[in-house]
Enzyme design. Structure first.
Site, short mmCIF file in Angstrom:
data_model
loop_
_atom_site.label_atom_id
_atom_site.label_comp_id
_atom_site.label_asym_id
_atom_site.label_seq_id
_atom_site.Cartn_x
_atom_site.Cartn_y
_atom_site.Cartn_z
CD GLU A 169 143.88 46.07 14.58
OE1 GLU A 169 142.76 45.75 15.00
OE2 GLU A 169 144.87 46.25 15.32
CG ASN A 210 148.45 50.85 11.60
OD1 ASN A 210 149.67 50.87 11.43
ND2 ASN A 210 147.90 50.71 12.80
CG HIS A 247 151.14 45.10 18.50
ND1 HIS A 247 151.48 45.93 19.56
CD2 HIS A 247 150.18 45.75 17.80
CE1 HIS A 247 150.74 47.03 19.49
NE2 HIS A 247 149.95 46.95 18.44
CD GLU A 276 149.09 50.02 16.64
OE1 GLU A 276 148.80 49.05 17.35
OE2 GLU A 276 148.29 50.58 15.90
CG ASP A 278 153.81 45.90 21.93
OD1 ASP A 278 153.75 45.10 20.98
OD2 ASP A 278 152.80 46.33 22.50
C1 XIL Z 1 145.07 49.43 22.18
C2 XIL Z 1 145.37 50.37 23.31
O1 XIL Z 1 146.74 50.32 23.59
C3 XIL Z 1 144.58 50.00 24.55
O2 XIL Z 1 144.72 50.99 25.56
C4 XIL Z 1 143.09 49.83 24.20
O3 XIL Z 1 142.41 49.35 25.34
C5 XIL Z 1 142.92 48.88 23.06
O4 XIL Z 1 143.68 49.34 21.94
N1 XIL Z 1 146.08 47.77 17.47
C6 XIL Z 1 145.86 49.12 17.40
C7 XIL Z 1 145.86 49.93 18.63
O5 XIL Z 1 145.76 49.67 16.29
O6 XIL Z 1 144.98 51.01 18.55
C8 XIL Z 1 145.55 49.10 19.84
O7 XIL Z 1 145.69 49.91 21.01
C9 XIL Z 1 146.44 47.89 19.89
C10 XIL Z 1 146.23 47.03 18.68
#
Ligand code: XIL
Length: 385
Positions: A169, A210, A247, A276, A278
């Site tokens: 990020e 990432n 996401h 990641e 969802d």
């Molecule tokens: C999130 C986790 O799911 C949570 O439990 C934590 O509180 C915050 O981070 N991008 C990422 C992940 O790369 O590591 C993040 O995970 C979500 C967004």
């Protein structure tokens, strides 16, 4: 509970299950069609992804490993694990020079003892970093802190993790660099210095950038990341993969150009992965399309959803995962499984008719990703503090 280590590692390799369950694709589909079966192909996400040499993973949270419903589903369905928080900088180096791997090792040991690989996440980030990192000042001192962290964590897991999210990020929505401690103190060069440090620390791990909101090809942030990867490749900066967080929550939805984006990044010579995933309310169309997009790109090595059940999600209010809070597979689960198996579920063929194999029975492409490691029959031992 906290365990301190100075780089000791005691993780024997576990065989990579992906790739061992292959070759059932076309033949299996044909048999299924002939038998007028109601289902065919593999019956788990990991098994179905393995048919094309890919993995299907989940975020694993060490705090959930005492929940047998959670572990039962996770062990059955997935063959890649990403520690949800346990390998982040605030977890692994809370005090400068003092590395703590207890939580990371808990995830690693559980995953590998269930035949899963582990994706390292993450070394350099703006978030979930200890206060000593945010307090760094001056270019040389900040660079030293970053490099010490990369070296300390990667040494502990050296040779054990097929992928590492080296930088996470680092871009703003407009395609410029995010103004975090690394960017502010070191400048533009910090990302390539992170990758160079990581390569030297563990030559076996594939090194990934990432990020989120880089799924839409025409979006400024996507272009910013693309141009960085292109520049790195042209200058020989070691980068092996790009993770698309996908996401599709928090107001985002899957753009129509996603497959184009994956293809264009892959054409630069990097693996791509959905890291990641969802989706708000587990929208079936979006889950289907993101799965198909990965399957259509030979260098898309796998998909990881960001949790097991909706109740495990960091955005549980959006019910974005493949299992509900009671552990039941949702419609999106079936859609993803069917997409991985290459065809929708068959309806019974009426007697007397010749069954027709489904049009999309063959997985779209043969995946080229090399399984990161050779299988080993040796079961992993438990980590020794
Ligand atoms: C999130 C986790 O799911 C949570 O439990 C934590 O509180 C915050 O981070 N991008 C990422 C992940 O790369 O590591 C993040 O995970 C979500 C967004």
């Amino acid at each position: 509970m906290s365990e301190v280590s100075n780089g000791h590692r005691a993780h024997p390799r576990m065989g990579f299950r992906v790739g061992r369950v292959l070759a059932v694709g076309a033949a299996g589909v044909l048999i299924a069609a002939v038998m007028a079966s109601t289902a065919f192909g593999a019956s788990t996400l990991g098994g179905a992804a393995a048919q094309s040499g890919r993995y299907f993973g989940t975020a694993i949270n060490s705090g959930k490993l005492g929940d047998s419903q959670y572990t039962t589903i996770a062990a059955r369905e997935f063959n890649m694990a990403t520690p949800e928080n346990e390998m982040k900088p605030d977890a692994t180096e809370p005090t400068r020079g003092t590395f703590t791997f207890s939580a990371g090792d808990t995830v690693y040991n559980w995953a590998t003892s269930h035949g899963m690989k582990v994706r390292g996440h993450t070394l350099v980030w703006h978030s979930q970093i200890p206060s000593w990192m945010t307090s760094l000042s001056g270019s040389a001192a900040t660079l030293a802190g970053m490099q010490e962290h990369i070296n300390g964590v990667m040494a502990h897991y050296k040779g054990e993790l097929p992928y590492w999210d080296v930088v996470n990020e680092a871009f703003n929505e407009d395609g410029t660099r995010r103004a975090d401690v690394w960017q502010n103190n070191i400048g533009n060069s910090y990302i390539e210095q992170a990758f160079q440090t990581a390569r030297a620390a563990d030559g076996a791990a594939k090194l990934c950038y990432n990020d989120y909101n880089i799924e839409n090809w025409s979006y400024a942030k996507t272009q910013g990341v693309y141009n960085m990867v292109k520049d790195f490749k042209s200058r020989g900066i070691p980068i092996d993969c790009v993770g698309f967080q996908t996401h599709m929550t928090g107001g985002s939805s899957l753009p129509a150009s996603f497959q184009t984006t994956l293809s264009n990044f892959a054409a630069l010579g990097v693996d791509v992965a959905l890291t990641e995933t969802d989706v708000t309310n587990a929208d079936v169309t979006q889950y289907t399309n993101l799965t198909k997009a990965c399957l259509a790109v030979s260098r898309c090595v796998g998909i990881t959803v960001w949790g097991v059940r909706d109740s495990d999600s960091w955005r549980s209010g959006e019910s974005p995962l493949l299992f509900d809070g009671s552990g039941n597979p949702k419609a999106a689960y079936t859609a993803v499984l069917n997409a991985l198996n290459g065809s929708p579920v068959q309806t019974p063929t009426p007697s007397g008719q010749t069954p027709t194999p489904p049009a999309t029975a063959t997985p779209p492409q043969t995946a080229s990703p090399t399984p990161p490691q050779t299988a080993s029959p040796t079961p992993p031992s438990t980590i020794t503090p």
